[in-house]
Design an enzyme around this catalytic site. Structure first.
Site, mmCIF file in Angstrom:
data_model
loop_
_atom_site.group_PDB
_atom_site.id
_atom_site.type_symbol
_atom_site.label_atom_id
_atom_site.label_comp_id
_atom_site.label_asym_id
_atom_site.label_seq_id
_atom_site.Cartn_x
_atom_site.Cartn_y
_atom_site.Cartn_z
ATOM 1 N N GLY A 217 6.548 1.102 -18.562
ATOM 2 C CA GLY A 217 6.790 0.902 -19.991
ATOM 3 C C GLY A 217 6.579 -0.529 -20.440
ATOM 4 C CG LEU A 243 4.281 4.989 -20.762
ATOM 5 C CD1 LEU A 243 2.993 4.764 -21.509
ATOM 6 C CD2 LEU A 243 5.464 4.414 -21.514
ATOM 7 C CG ASP A 244 3.062 2.871 -17.763
ATOM 8 O OD1 ASP A 244 1.892 2.802 -18.161
ATOM 9 O OD2 ASP A 244 3.980 2.217 -18.258
ATOM 10 C CD GLU A 245 6.064 8.337 -13.908
ATOM 11 O OE1 GLU A 245 5.566 8.283 -12.765
ATOM 12 O OE2 GLU A 245 7.272 8.132 -14.140
#
Lengths: 300, 300, 300, 300
Positions: A217, A243-245
């Site tokens: 994040g 998100l960001d995964e």
């Protein structure tokens, strides 16, 4: 000094008309490599590089990347693809032929920080990133001059949370017009909607400014500073709806110490970000990255 | 806690009776991989890992390492080897079958500094270095206790320049009695004669305490200190008749700074030495290292 | 986006009018730090960062770098320097006051390869290298466009072994006109004569494309490839009359493997070169590097 | 070979009777360094190493570590400490004198995995970790043999969640009997209660097998594998009541790739863990680590 980069790309294309990569994913079983390599040999191809990986020799998924040269490939490729279908179906393969001379049409998204964009353009001018940069899209005007100095179309599309859907509509239209096959988020600081992402599955590469899964994040350097870590990093990954995964392609880190304030972390971090992103993009362009589940196999 | 390491080795041997590695070196030409993999498939083998490298696709040397599992290998291996001869000769191959259950009989040479010996024994006890340690030979008595506590025969053979030939005669006799296939020089500080080396070509692994080719020869840390380098390193290589000039298997470095005196360089260096040597030995034991000219291919 | 870099430099200068660094080298003895810090306190200075290093507490050389802020420094500095003379003489010091707002007048030399020059200019534009780039000198025309686009005077001086003296005469004239205090050899591929070097002792920073002392001299990547090293590196050092033998400021390495041909080594190497050189230059500009004998102390 | 390590420790103690470290934390203001160094000089001390750090020169906290040699320290120390009180109070300091010859009494806690314990013992035997190992406490019997072979008292205290309080009571009793000043959790896999931790604030060093804050808590290697990270790491930190959230002392990472299964991650990880923990402990023993808030300053 770098004026001839388009000539370099064109020469590369011409020099690689005979070259292709075959990517395969299938259940592991005996005989796969024998079948594929016999097939290629019978079509006059010479295997230049071959990588294989078996998740689990006792019945997991098997992955192959073979790069080969085949004289007269342009004429032969339709027939090769047609005839390979039998092997593909026999071994229950998902597979794809990628032609080295077909440079991927790429769009680069950038916000205010230019370091990742600059690194990509530099490596591209040097002939180290073989792609066609079709356009640069930004929510700031700052990179226009750089883009246009290289003859790359630049689109300024102001963006914020409130107008996300309209913004993405405009972006998708541009991407479609250019026939984009790869999107690089070179520090583009807007979140993409699931709708946008669904148009480009496994085709959007992001650079996140932390060693994921730490500091997912916003404001990762500030949080790294607050946590007092002794290493900071960056992660390049495919974008998914989490998100960001998404699947991680590459990561890098550097040591920091107590004297490094947030500003120093950002400076050190920028150097990590640009080199990590450039490596990830290079591997993607060379078809070295295969996504499996939420992970990547990188045949580097 | 580590009492069961011999049991671990024996279990490993039993669990790998069906497992082998085929190493190949031959002139590059189309069809090699197809022929080899078809052959293995026809003998019921499943390829678990395959690595290939072509020095030059336009006619250089081609290298293959294939690790495979073949049920009933113990009974079938004579026939497999016999039948492979045709392929070997058709493609002008140098090749070798290595059986995973045949642990390499290894001798470790050490002088006064015990850190590399200790690291090797530790990794061996942990089941990370699959070899049979047949004996430890030293020109000091210091390591006897450690060797004997693990039930490893220890030979004390005092050595110096003047008596080099007699010393090596004794050593060669011991090595022969034990049927040694690999010699590890774990900071053994005596130079070996060409005669000695000629008995074990590409079978002697040394650790040199510098990032070669910097600081060839004696007292590398002292010289690194004098030169004011900002990195120190270690190099593991096969021993040839040219001092510190043999094929490099692995190297490592660490940062140092102006505050590090020679003594600190040595401490930092010891940690590099032991990890670099352990990695090189592990790759050798897994038949991942192929020597070509004065260089190595490491299929890691 | 980077248009304002000159403004950035000017702001930096204005913001640092009160800031200075005191560099000291003297025989170690008790009382030095007490004397210096009491002196600075008495002149109203606040020490912001202090680094000390003693070669040998029992009578070696002692090194200090103190960065301090002193309100009204511009007016006070003549008096501070005059009054410090007593301490300097009492402790037999070599010392120097450096004023942060006096940006070092710098000349960058470059030949054909632009990557180091580009990196330096980039970091400079970002406000990460606080220097005045007075001119760029090259034996090729290639970098003219880049230099002039940033408003930096560019001098094209063709060079080769035969005309070395005339070339250096021209260069020295230009350097003198610009009042140059630092020369950066950003992959300048001509050897400098002792006469040239003698004009700028400890003021010429070079980047050599190997981890020195390995591969001194020409064609280090080719020689690294031939030797089969598993690490390649770069070294930034001050230039002396012994080729590649000057005091090392910084070094870096990256792993390579058997698949990397000379061309790949060069690509990987370029990234090491540019980051190593940029770090060395940054430390020099911040007066963090002290040369002692043929070594450096880097107070980073 | 390592029999003389107790003699080494004793010699070290004797050789350092004159040596101490002064650690200071206070509000930043002009004159601190001058006052402290003048004080030490007036007491005949020679400063051997001095490190300072200002969180914020405009009024943050200022940190000092000074290592000094003072002939006759044993006799003089009471008076030095008494007289320093005035400076301490003038500058509102928290400070402490640490005497190099007072080796910290240390307890090592370990569960089943012995690699961190072994590394610590090894470095201790080599004279690289200057501490008194007063006892080893474990919830398994496995390390008894190793401990007792070195003459270190070994306490077997079975442990699990249900009997945590009784277990800790026994442990605290032992720790108190030995006058323990430092506890090292060398892969001790039980969670400590706030009550236990409160007895040893900033005196318990743990090694966590991930690069924190990624993978806090249990089974980090399994989770790293599932996430598909390209780097794994380890973190050494002081234990607080928040699990894996204490001040970080040191971190390390290594590259991994898609071929590395959980078992390989654990093997690679063990090497990171043992070296990271050993470095953290060494710095702690040398009084180089100062905790501030939830972060550390490491004067290495």
């Amino acid at each position: 000094m770098l004026k001839d980069y388009r000539k370099t790309l064109e020469e590369y294309r011409q020099n690689n008309l005979d070259r292709a990569r075959l990517l395969i994913k299938c259940p592991d079983q005996p005989g796969i490599v024998a079948a594929v390599s016999t097939f290629l040999q019978n079509h006059g191809a010479n295997i230049l590089e071959s990588n294989q990986y078996s998740e689990d020799p006792l019945g997991g998924t098997f992955f192959i990347r073979m790069e080969f040269a085949c004289p007269g490939l342009t004429e032969k490729k339709a027939r090769i693809e047609a005839e390979f279908a039998e092997i593909g179906s026999r071994f229950n393969m998902k597979y794809e032929f990628r032609y080295v001379s077909s440079l991927k049409k790429t769009a680069i998204f950038v916000s205010k920080e230019p370091h990742c964009l600059r690194e990509l353009l530099w490596e591209w001018q040097n002939g180290d990133l073989m792609m066609e940069i079709s356009c640069i899209i930004s929510n700031y005007e700052d990179s226009r001059e750089l883009a246009e100095s290289l003859g790359i179309p630049f689109y300024y599309i102001p963006a914020n949370k409130e107008i996300r859907n309209e913004v993405e509509e405009k972006q998708l239209k541009i991407l479609e017009e250019h026939g984009i096959e790869l999107i690089i988020l070179a520090r583009y600081m807007q979140i993409l909607t699931p709708n946008f992402v669904s148009h480009y599955p496994k085709q959007i590469i992001n650079i996140h400014h932390s060693f994921l899964p730490a500091f997912i994040g916003a404001r990762p350097y500030e949080r790294a500073f607050a946590r007092g870590v002794k290493l900071i990093g960056a992660t390049s990954h495919y974008v998914t709806n989490d998100l960001d995964e998404g699947p991680i392609i590459e990561q890098g880190v550097e040591r920091v110490n107590h004297r490094d304030q947030v500003q120093e972390l950002k400076k050190i971090g920028k150097n990590i970000e640009r080199s990590v992103l450039a490596r990830a993009v290079k591997w993607h362009l060379q078809d070295r990255v295969i996504v499996t589940g939420n992970k990547t196999i990188v045949f580097d």
